[in-house]
Design a protein around this motif. Sequence first.
Motif, mmCIF file in Angstrom:
data_model
loop_
_atom_site.group_PDB
_atom_site.id
_atom_site.type_symbol
_atom_site.label_atom_id
_atom_site.label_comp_id
_atom_site.label_asym_id
_atom_site.label_seq_id
_atom_site.Cartn_x
_atom_site.Cartn_y
_atom_site.Cartn_z
ATOM 1 N N CYS B 161 0.634 -0.928 0.018
ATOM 2 C CA CYS B 161 -0.219 -0.220 -0.030
ATOM 3 C C CYS B 161 1.021 1.277 0.153
ATOM 4 O O CYS B 161 0.691 2.598 -0.703
ATOM 5 C CB CYS B 161 -0.780 0.005 1.561
ATOM 6 S SG CYS B 161 -2.519 -1.158 1.340
ATOM 7 N N MET B 166 -0.481 5.441 -0.975
ATOM 8 C CA MET B 166 -1.260 5.666 0.546
ATOM 9 C C MET B 166 -1.150 5.799 2.093
ATOM 10 O O MET B 166 0.086 5.586 2.988
ATOM 11 C CB MET B 166 -1.931 3.970 -0.014
ATOM 12 C CG MET B 166 -2.498 3.631 -0.831
ATOM 13 S SD MET B 166 -3.516 1.884 -0.493
ATOM 14 C CE MET B 166 -4.890 2.029 0.220
ATOM 15 N N ASP B 173 -8.075 1.826 6.182
ATOM 16 C CA ASP B 173 -9.533 1.169 5.318
ATOM 17 C C ASP B 173 -8.929 -0.480 4.611
ATOM 18 O O ASP B 173 -9.463 -0.555 4.526
ATOM 19 C CB ASP B 173 -9.611 2.155 4.808
ATOM 20 C CG ASP B 173 -10.838 2.848 4.930
ATOM 21 O OD1 ASP B 173 -11.773 3.003 6.218
ATOM 22 O OD2 ASP B 173 -11.825 3.253 3.869
ATOM 23 N N SER B 174 -8.410 0.053 3.644
ATOM 24 C CA SER B 174 -8.018 -1.044 2.390
ATOM 25 C C SER B 174 -7.555 -2.578 3.154
ATOM 26 O O SER B 174 -8.112 -3.326 2.389
ATOM 27 C CB SER B 174 -6.864 -0.752 1.718
ATOM 28 O OG SER B 174 -6.084 -1.395 1.222
ATOM 29 N N CYS B 175 -6.747 -2.296 3.854
ATOM 30 C CA CYS B 175 -6.745 -3.416 5.376
ATOM 31 C C CYS B 175 -7.829 -3.824 5.700
ATOM 32 O O CYS B 175 -8.064 -5.257 7.090
ATOM 33 C CB CYS B 175 -5.463 -3.251 5.267
ATOM 34 S SG CYS B 175 -3.848 -2.981 4.439
#
Lengths: 211, 211
Positions: B161, B166, B173-175
């Motif tokens: 990321c 990021m 958020d993504s993870c």
Amino acid sequence: MISVLLFEDNKNLRESLSLYLASTDGLWLSGAYADATDAVKLVKKYKPDVVLMDIQMPHLSGIEALIAIKTNNKETKVLMQTVFEDNDKIFAAICAGANGYILKNPKPETYVQAVKDVFNGGSHLSPVVATKVLRMFQNQFAEAEKTYIQLTKREQEVLKCMVKGMSYKMIADSCDISFNTVHSHVKNIYEKLHVNSASEAVVKALEWRLV
Amino acid sequence: MISVLLFEDNKNLRESLSLYLASTDGLWLSGAYADATDAVKLVKKYKPDVVLMDIQMPHLSGIEALIAIKTNNKETKVLMQTVFEDNDKIFAAICAGANGYILKNPKPETYVQAVKDVFNGGSHLSPVVATKVLRMFQNQFAEAEKTYIQLTKREQEVLKCMVKGMSYKMIADSCDISFNTVHSHVKNIYEKLHVNSASEAVVKALEWRLV
DNA sequence: CTCAAAATCCCCAATATTGGTGAGAACCGA
DNA sequence: TCGGTTCTCACCAATATTGGGGATTTTGAG
């Protein structure tokens, strides 16, 4: 005087090439061998400036010899020669750090020019090999039609520092400008690259070879 | 007979080069221009075998001209020449399909040899340029002597990321983990990579192919 | 010379990152 | 079951970065 060490299993070619190299002004032939098994030892013994290495060799292949030499003697220049135009071999040789790659050539001047080129810190690629290398290169990178980005000299300098992981303060110090100026350049770089963080800028710099 | 079209904004070099090329057996100089703006038109008109293009040109840069020519006339060979050894320019030229890249050279024979090489379907690179190309190649494909670094699965994910640029929030958020957890992972990553900023971590991640 | 681009510097304020410490839960191999 | 690693989360404080305004000087090409 450039000292050369030759590895070539074909007796005929080895002898005629030896004769030619030995009789060329500015070159000194340290030795000519039909087998690369002892290449590392021989390099250690003669400390040649340039090794001319055939790819096809009986016991230890030219590529293996190249790797062995480069592992033990990183600064020795190695010039690969071959009759084949095999993509795999070219690829392997380059990745192993070959300083040049020439196809066996009827014109002996070509060998001399190549030896001189690599001795002078350059690389020598035969036209056919160069074409293959460029094509491999394009295949790898051309997919992304990267818009050509024009960074100013200072911007490039600053970006280079960012790639090294330096902070604004360190960059200011290194470039001998103020912190605020670094800030300005960074802002401009971000705008040009359409990014908004150092990490992104660094990635683009590396991907697009901007530095 | 190889017909050549020359683009070079430096009057002196253009004229002396024109003279030399025009008087060389086997070459035919179709024209010599100081501006590449009409390059495509001129190529269409003269249909040269080889275009010798300076990188630095007043209105349309050599790279842009190269792209324009290759777009409209894929089979025309284009040989780039420059005084600079900028990585990004070399890179851009190669990706745009240049058939050769030579540094401006005091020896006019070099130009002739390069023109002949590309006319015969090969590529011609100056030793210095060849070195840069090979190095770019190695950087991309060769195994770096990476000390073996063991990142956990999450750490790799977070690092990935980070390479995408990021922020902690976005990574969280993504993870699907909390901001603080991201922070923890980042701290661990930095310790393992011996770095202390996102940029450095990203560079190592790319160099060592950790992601 | 003239004008535009580049390079230099400054201010402010909002965010983000980094480093430190600590700690519970989950997982896995011995 | 035990111990270690991983993963998770929290709090605090110091720094660094980012973005938004400017402004002046230097440089270079025409």
